[in-house]
Design an enzyme around this catalytic site. Structure first.
Site, PDB file in Angstrom:
ATOM      1  N   GLY A 126      38.501  22.773  45.569  1.00  0.00           N
ATOM      2  CA  GLY A 126      39.640  23.068  45.329  1.00  0.00           C
ATOM      3  C   GLY A 126      40.333  23.723  43.391  1.00  0.00           C
ATOM      4  O   GLY A 126      40.959  22.305  43.599  1.00  0.00           O
ATOM      5  N   THR A 128      41.191  27.239  42.137  1.00  0.00           N
ATOM      6  CA  THR A 128      41.141  28.146  41.629  1.00  0.00           C
ATOM      7  C   THR A 128      42.602  28.457  42.970  1.00  0.00           C
ATOM      8  O   THR A 128      42.823  28.055  43.677  1.00  0.00           O
ATOM      9  CB  THR A 128      40.693  29.176  42.043  1.00  0.00           C
ATOM     10  OG1 THR A 128      39.135  29.035  41.206  1.00  0.00           O
ATOM     11  CG2 THR A 128      40.718  30.085  41.520  1.00  0.00           C
ATOM     12  N   THR A 134      41.469  32.807  36.310  1.00  0.00           N
ATOM     13  CA  THR A 134      40.768  31.869  35.178  1.00  0.00           C
ATOM     14  C   THR A 134      41.333  30.311  34.712  1.00  0.00           C
ATOM     15  O   THR A 134      40.684  29.732  33.855  1.00  0.00           O
ATOM     16  CB  THR A 134      39.568  32.938  34.614  1.00  0.00           C
ATOM     17  OG1 THR A 134      39.260  33.339  35.352  1.00  0.00           O
ATOM     18  CG2 THR A 134      38.190  32.416  33.166  1.00  0.00           C
ATOM     19  N   GLU A 248      27.266  23.426  38.286  1.00  0.00           N
ATOM     20  CA  GLU A 248      27.182  24.059  39.941  1.00  0.00           C
ATOM     21  C   GLU A 248      27.456  25.306  38.898  1.00  0.00           C
ATOM     22  O   GLU A 248      26.234  26.164  39.883  1.00  0.00           O
ATOM     23  CB  GLU A 248      29.120  24.127  39.103  1.00  0.00           C
ATOM     24  CG  GLU A 248      29.788  25.918  40.111  1.00  0.00           C
ATOM     25  CD  GLU A 248      30.812  25.462  40.303  1.00  0.00           C
ATOM     26  OE1 GLU A 248      31.740  25.763  38.812  1.00  0.00           O
ATOM     27  OE2 GLU A 248      31.681  25.933  41.449  1.00  0.00           O
TER      28      GLU A 248
HETATM   29  C1  LIG Z   1      34.013  34.443  47.516  1.00  0.00           C
HETATM   30  C2  LIG Z   1      34.416  33.616  46.387  1.00  0.00           C
HETATM   31  C3  LIG Z   1      34.216  32.139  46.277  1.00  0.00           C
HETATM   32  C4  LIG Z   1      34.957  31.375  45.805  1.00  0.00           C
HETATM   33  N1  LIG Z   1      34.516  30.125  45.556  1.00  0.00           N
HETATM   34  C5  LIG Z   1      35.450  29.036  44.891  1.00  0.00           C
HETATM   35  C6  LIG Z   1      35.457  27.479  45.578  1.00  0.00           C
HETATM   36  O1  LIG Z   1      35.045  26.848  46.412  1.00  0.00           O
HETATM   37  N2  LIG Z   1      36.413  26.834  44.390  1.00  0.00           N
HETATM   38  C7  LIG Z   1      37.681  27.683  43.404  1.00  0.00           C
HETATM   39  O2  LIG Z   1      38.332  27.026  42.796  1.00  0.00           O
HETATM   40  N3  LIG Z   1      36.971  29.118  43.441  1.00  0.00           N
HETATM   41  C8  LIG Z   1      36.229  29.800  44.290  1.00  0.00           C
HETATM   42  N4  LIG Z   1      36.491  30.625  43.798  1.00  0.00           N
HETATM   43  C9  LIG Z   1      37.604  31.572  42.284  1.00  0.00           C
HETATM   44  C10 LIG Z   1      36.224  32.198  41.165  1.00  0.00           C
HETATM   45  O3  LIG Z   1      35.922  30.852  40.485  1.00  0.00           O
HETATM   46  C11 LIG Z   1      37.568  32.628  40.456  1.00  0.00           C
HETATM   47  O4  LIG Z   1      37.731  34.254  41.511  1.00  0.00           O
HETATM   48  C12 LIG Z   1      37.372  33.225  39.528  1.00  0.00           C
HETATM   49  O5  LIG Z   1      37.117  31.566  37.829  1.00  0.00           O
HETATM   50  C13 LIG Z   1      37.371  34.236  38.476  1.00  0.00           C
HETATM   51  O6  LIG Z   1      39.139  33.876  38.509  1.00  0.00           O
HETATM   52  P1  LIG Z   1      40.399  35.095  38.935  1.00  0.00           P
HETATM   53  O7  LIG Z   1      39.829  35.193  40.476  1.00  0.00           O
HETATM   54  O8  LIG Z   1      41.577  34.655  39.715  1.00  0.00           O
HETATM   55  O9  LIG Z   1      39.902  36.505  38.230  1.00  0.00           O
HETATM   56  P2  LIG Z   1      41.380  36.539  37.239  1.00  0.00           P
HETATM   57  O10 LIG Z   1      41.390  35.175  36.309  1.00  0.00           O
HETATM   58  O11 LIG Z   1      42.592  36.841  37.419  1.00  0.00           O
HETATM   59  O12 LIG Z   1      40.360  37.195  36.071  1.00  0.00           O
HETATM   60  C14 LIG Z   1      39.785  38.661  35.983  1.00  0.00           C
HETATM   61  C15 LIG Z   1      39.552  39.394  35.418  1.00  0.00           C
HETATM   62  O13 LIG Z   1      39.919  39.262  34.311  1.00  0.00           O
HETATM   63  C16 LIG Z   1      39.018  39.181  33.110  1.00  0.00           C
HETATM   64  N5  LIG Z   1      40.023  38.085  32.105  1.00  0.00           N
HETATM   65  C17 LIG Z   1      40.801  37.371  32.407  1.00  0.00           C
HETATM   66  N6  LIG Z   1      41.294  36.404  31.793  1.00  0.00           N
HETATM   67  C18 LIG Z   1      40.315  37.656  30.557  1.00  0.00           C
HETATM   68  C19 LIG Z   1      40.453  36.998  28.825  1.00  0.00           C
HETATM   69  N7  LIG Z   1      40.692  35.759  28.464  1.00  0.00           N
HETATM   70  N8  LIG Z   1      39.815  37.408  28.184  1.00  0.00           N
HETATM   71  C20 LIG Z   1      38.286  38.395  28.911  1.00  0.00           C
HETATM   72  N9  LIG Z   1      38.325  38.315  30.138  1.00  0.00           N
HETATM   73  C21 LIG Z   1      39.436  38.039  31.061  1.00  0.00           C
HETATM   74  C22 LIG Z   1      38.030  37.979  34.173  1.00  0.00           C
HETATM   75  O14 LIG Z   1      36.651  38.315  33.510  1.00  0.00           O
HETATM   76  C23 LIG Z   1      38.137  38.983  35.552  1.00  0.00           C
HETATM   77  O15 LIG Z   1      36.747  39.981  35.292  1.00  0.00           O
HETATM   78  C24 LIG Z   1      35.595  31.543  43.910  1.00  0.00           C
HETATM   79  C25 LIG Z   1      35.902  33.512  44.212  1.00  0.00           C
HETATM   80  C26 LIG Z   1      35.343  34.037  45.535  1.00  0.00           C
HETATM   81  C27 LIG Z   1      35.236  35.625  45.071  1.00  0.00           C
END
Ligand SMILES: Cc1cc2nc3c(=O)[nH]c(=O)nc-3n(C[C@H](O)[C@H](O)[C@H](O)COP(=O)(O)OP(=O)(O)OC[C@H]3O[C@@H](n4cnc5c(N)ncnc54)[C@H](O)[C@@H]3O)c2cc1C
Length: 390
Positions: A126, A128, A134, A248
């Protein structure tokens, strides 16, 4: 594909063969049914557990097989290369590093033998949150000390496998951001026993996604977590999670290599047998070249995955290599997936070919566990010395 050139010469051939033998019992029909029903691969995970594969990284003194990261990567790669999906259980491998490297002897004794025996699952991670995304340091879930426990409040999103795990590795803020000693301080890792927590401050809600991933939203409302659930030192959690994230990235990169091999194998076979205009479609360079290109991309990525795994197991800094491995492998598997659909023409879209399912599954890995842009930022800043962009 010429297997001897891909993997058999890496002295892990016996492990690879046993994974392949196990996976043979879980053919396409099995995964198609689960995909349709969005059901958890319970039988598959149980079989992997019984065979000891999910305890690969647990040291022998705690009942595991004490294998290397390279061996663990080979296991995950073979699962994907066989057309199966390790997403139902890969977290047990990659969360293990945090517990092994930073957990106390008591925590290891309490949990590792039971995990190795298959009595406990450590499958949930846990980190995100909906608002922080991110930007992990901006997470809002708090854990406030109260006597000999902590009260946890907040929310996580995309906590995969939470409904099918007994334990969760949780990252929460224990010191408000503005009071933390350093930019990355004030976050703490907890090992949460979800068996006790569910219904007592922990609620889990599944999220339906484009592929079968058992992912969820998790809500904490005054969840009491015993203080002996803290991993390492309070406030140092971000550092521990980052070192775990290298594991990971390497393991997921290995899964992408397996996916790429599966797509390339499928496309090669089909291109050799499908006859149109009186000749196999694979005789046309327009069909051959994308397959060859996907193969080259996969092999190059595979080398980086091996390098990252070797550095990791030597205890050396592998942040750059783990990120590059994950990036190259995720791009290679996605390119191979696209090529495989194109090679199959209309049949690439038919459920019974399994290609559209694997296509959806492998798409995840340019976004999670870390998105392409963030890998590029890491390399730009930490390897090339360019200014920090966020
Ligand atoms: C099916 C699935 C399973 C997952 N499993 C887990 C889990 O078990 N545990 C867990 O903790 N998380 C999990 N995740 C979360 C996953 O790690 C995040 O979705 C991923 O890290 C991206 O974060 P976000 O979705 O919040 O995107 P955001 O941070 O909202 O980013 C959206 C887009 O904007 C871009 N972006 C954001 N900031 C910048 C920047 N400064 N410069 C350039 N580009 C940028 C990103 O590259 C991305 O393309 C999972 C996600 C999915 C979809």
């Amino acid at each position: 594909m010429n297997a001897s050139k891909d993997s058999a010469h890496d002295d892990l051939a016996p492990i690879r063969e046993s994974v392949r033998a196990l996976c043979a019992d879980f053919p396409g029909e099995y995964w198609r049914r689960l995909d349709r029903e969005r059901a958890y691969p319970e039988e598959f995970v149980t079989a992997l557990t019984k065979a000891g594969f999910l305890a690969a990284l647990i040291p022998e003194e705690y009942g595991g097989s004490g294998l290397t990261m390279t061996a663990a990567a080979a296991i995950m790669e073979e699962i994907q290369a066989a057309g199966c999906n390790g997403a139902g259980c890969h977290a047990q491998m990659y969360t293990m590093g945090t517990l092994l490297r930073h957990g106390s002897v008591e925590q290891k004794k309490r949990y590792l033998p039971a995990i190795a025996r298959g009595e406990l699952r450590l499958q949930a991670f846990g980190v995100t949150e909906p608002t922080s995304g991110t930007d992990t340091l901006a997470l809002r879930t708090t854990a406030v000390r109260d006597g000999d426990s902590y009260l946890v409040n907040g929310q996580k999103i995309w906590t995969s496998r939470a409904e099918h795990s007994d334990l969760m590795l949780l990252l929460a803020r224990t010191t408000p951001r503005e009071q933390a000693k350093s930019r990355t301080g004030g976050l703490t890792v907890f090992l949460v026993d979800m068996r006790q927590a569910r219904g007592h401050g922990l609620t889990i809600q599944p999220i339906r996604t484009m592929m079968n991933h058992a992912t969820t939203e998790v809500f904490f409302e005054n969840l009491r977590v015993p203080a002996d659930g803290v991993i390492g030192q309070e406030g140092e959690g971000f550092r521990y999670i980052l070192s775990g994230m290298n594991a990971e990235r390497i393991l997921i990169a290995a899964e992408c290599i397996g996916d790429a091999k599966w797509f390339i194998g499928k496309a090669t076979a089909y291109a050799g047998e499908r006859v149109v205009f009186g000749r196999p479609i694979g005789q046309n360079q327009g069909v051959q070249f994308p397959i060859a290109r996907a193969y080259i991309g996969m092999r190059a990525a595979e080398l980086m995955v091996r390098e990252a795994a070797a550095l990791y197991e030597a205890g050396r800094d592998c942040g750059a290599e783990a990120n590059m491995a994950k990036h190259l492998a995720a791009e290679a598997s996605w390119a191979a997936a696209d090529m495989c659909v194109q090679t199959h023409g209309g049949f690439g879209f038919a459920e019974e070919f399994d290609i559209e399912r694997k296509f959806r599954e492998t798409r995840l890995y340019t976004v999670a566990p870390i998105s392409t842009n963030l890998v590029l930022s890491y390399i730009a800043e930490h390897v090339l010395g360019l200014p920090r962009s966020y």
